[in-house]
Scaffold this motif. Structure first.
Motif, PDB file in Angstrom:
ATOM      1  N   SER A   1      20.992 -31.244  59.657  1.00 32.02           N
ATOM      2  CA  SER A   1      21.358 -30.119  60.526  1.00 32.02           C
ATOM      3  C   SER A   1      22.653 -30.432  61.263  1.00 32.02           C
ATOM      4  O   SER A   1      22.850 -31.540  61.753  1.00 32.02           O
ATOM      5  CB  SER A   1      20.256 -29.846  61.557  1.00 32.02           C
TER       6      SER A   1
ATOM      7  N   GLU B   1      16.426 -32.784  63.567  1.00 29.26           N
ATOM      8  CA  GLU B   1      16.904 -34.137  63.884  1.00 29.26           C
ATOM      9  C   GLU B   1      16.045 -34.787  64.969  1.00 29.26           C
ATOM     10  O   GLU B   1      15.764 -35.984  64.923  1.00 29.26           O
ATOM     11  CB  GLU B   1      18.368 -34.111  64.317  1.00 29.26           C
TER      12      GLU B   1
ATOM     13  N   ILE C   1      15.127 -25.359  57.560  1.00 33.11           N
ATOM     14  CA  ILE C   1      14.886 -24.419  56.458  1.00 33.11           C
ATOM     15  C   ILE C   1      15.877 -23.265  56.592  1.00 33.11           C
ATOM     16  O   ILE C   1      15.944 -22.607  57.638  1.00 33.11           O
ATOM     17  CB  ILE C   1      13.430 -23.900  56.483  1.00 33.11           C
ATOM     18  N   TYR C   2      16.651 -23.052  55.550  1.00 33.29           N
ATOM     19  CA  TYR C   2      17.592 -21.926  55.487  1.00 33.29           C
ATOM     20  C   TYR C   2      17.190 -21.052  54.306  1.00 33.29           C
ATOM     21  O   TYR C   2      17.263 -21.497  53.149  1.00 33.29           O
ATOM     22  CB  TYR C   2      19.021 -22.427  55.264  1.00 33.29           C
TER      23      TYR C   2
ATOM     24  N   TYR D   1      14.375 -20.227  53.172  1.00 31.57           N
ATOM     25  CA  TYR D   1      13.282 -20.890  52.439  1.00 31.57           C
ATOM     26  C   TYR D   1      13.770 -22.021  51.538  1.00 31.57           C
ATOM     27  O   TYR D   1      13.086 -22.398  50.595  1.00 31.57           O
ATOM     28  CB  TYR D   1      12.444 -19.867  51.645  1.00 31.57           C
TER      29      TYR D   1
ATOM     30  N   ALA E   1      12.316 -28.333  59.649  1.00 31.53           N
ATOM     31  CA  ALA E   1      12.055 -27.531  60.855  1.00 31.53           C
ATOM     32  C   ALA E   1      12.354 -26.090  60.480  1.00 31.53           C
ATOM     33  O   ALA E   1      13.300 -25.820  59.724  1.00 31.53           O
ATOM     34  CB  ALA E   1      12.949 -27.975  62.015  1.00 31.53           C
ATOM     35  N   SER E   2      11.542 -25.188  60.997  1.00 28.29           N
ATOM     36  CA  SER E   2      11.723 -23.765  60.660  1.00 28.29           C
ATOM     37  C   SER E   2      11.169 -22.885  61.761  1.00 28.29           C
ATOM     38  O   SER E   2      10.334 -23.325  62.564  1.00 28.29           O
ATOM     39  CB  SER E   2      11.000 -23.441  59.345  1.00 28.29           C
ATOM     40  N   SER E   3      11.626 -21.639  61.765  1.00 29.52           N
ATOM     41  CA  SER E   3      11.122 -20.674  62.749  1.00 29.52           C
ATOM     42  C   SER E   3       9.678 -20.306  62.444  1.00 29.52           C
ATOM     43  O   SER E   3       8.830 -20.245  63.324  1.00 29.52           O
ATOM     44  CB  SER E   3      11.951 -19.388  62.705  1.00 29.52           C
TER      45      SER E   3
ATOM     46  N   ASN F   1      12.515 -22.284  66.640  1.00 28.20           N
ATOM     47  CA  ASN F   1      13.657 -21.404  66.355  1.00 28.20           C
ATOM     48  C   ASN F   1      14.924 -21.873  67.064  1.00 28.20           C
ATOM     49  O   ASN F   1      15.896 -22.267  66.422  1.00 28.20           O
ATOM     50  CB  ASN F   1      13.305 -19.966  66.744  1.00 28.20           C
TER      51      ASN F   1
END
Ligand SMILES: Cc1cc2nc3c(=O)[nH]c(=O)nc-3n(C[C@H](O)[C@H](O)[C@H](O)COP(=O)(O)O)c2cc1C
Length: 180
Positions: free
Chosen positions: A11, A19, A86-87, A89, A120-122, A158
């Protein structure tokens, strides 16, 4: 005896959630007696693979950037932990670029036997990182001495700095690191 474990955090965001989780996992892995290094791709000069395949003959990339140093670290680690937001998916573009740029290792010997993914993801749930894990597994399939050894996902994160405020996810990340 401890392992040499390399975390690659991809990231580029200030106060990155992934991170922060990686830092916690690295702490756990160190406490378990491993030799641990965490490298962030922030402020690294990391350019796209040009696909020339010169590296398959020479073992070296024609691009002179920070990947030269990074490839040596990847090659000599016993275990790799790739860390990504995660961008859409998927893995972040910068991690995908990093994996592509490991192509000089394809015909060479390497020490790594275990590869892990941290995300890490929303959104929360296994399906959020499954496509990203699939992408990483494609890379792993090309390095037959190693295996996909497991993953950690931090969902519900997020805004930057959110992981820092969530003790439960930090504890899970620490435990994941301890188990590596
Ligand atoms: C371009 C972009 C695409 C994203 N796509 C997803 C997604 O598909 N699913 C999701 O749950 N979160 C998605 N997010 C949210 C990030 O995964 C989330 O903010 C995460 O905490 C970022 O981690 P970082 O702080 O380590 O960069 C996206 C964020 C960006 C900037």
């Amino acid at each position: 005896m401890g392992k040499k474990i390399l975390f690659v955090s991809s990231s580029l965001r200030a106060r990155s959630n992934s991170e922060r989780l990686a830092q916690e996992a690295a702490r756990g892995a160190r406490d378990a007696g491993n030799e641990v290094e965490l490298v962030s791709l922030k402020n690294k000069d990391l350019r796209f693979c040009k696909g020339c395949l010169v590296c398959q003959k020479t073992g070296k990339c024609v691009i002179q950037d920070d990947m030269t140093e990074m490839i040596a670290k990847v090659q000599s680690a016993d275990a790799l932990v790739f860390v990504t937001p995660i961008y859409y998916y998927e893995l972040s573009g910068q991690l995908k670029t990093f994996l592509d740029r490991c192509n000089p290792l394809f015909p060479q010997e390497y020490a790594f036997r275990e590869v892990y993914l941290m995300t890490a993801s929303s959104e929360d749930g296994d399906e959020v990182y499954e496509t990203a894990a699939g992408g990483l597994k494609g890379w792993i399939d090309c390095f037959p001495e190693c295996r996909y050894a497991g993953s950690f996902s931090g969902g519900g994160l997020n805004d930057g700095g959110e992981a820092e405020r969530k003790a439960d996810v930090l504890e899970r990340a620490y435990a994941f690191g301890k188990s590596l």
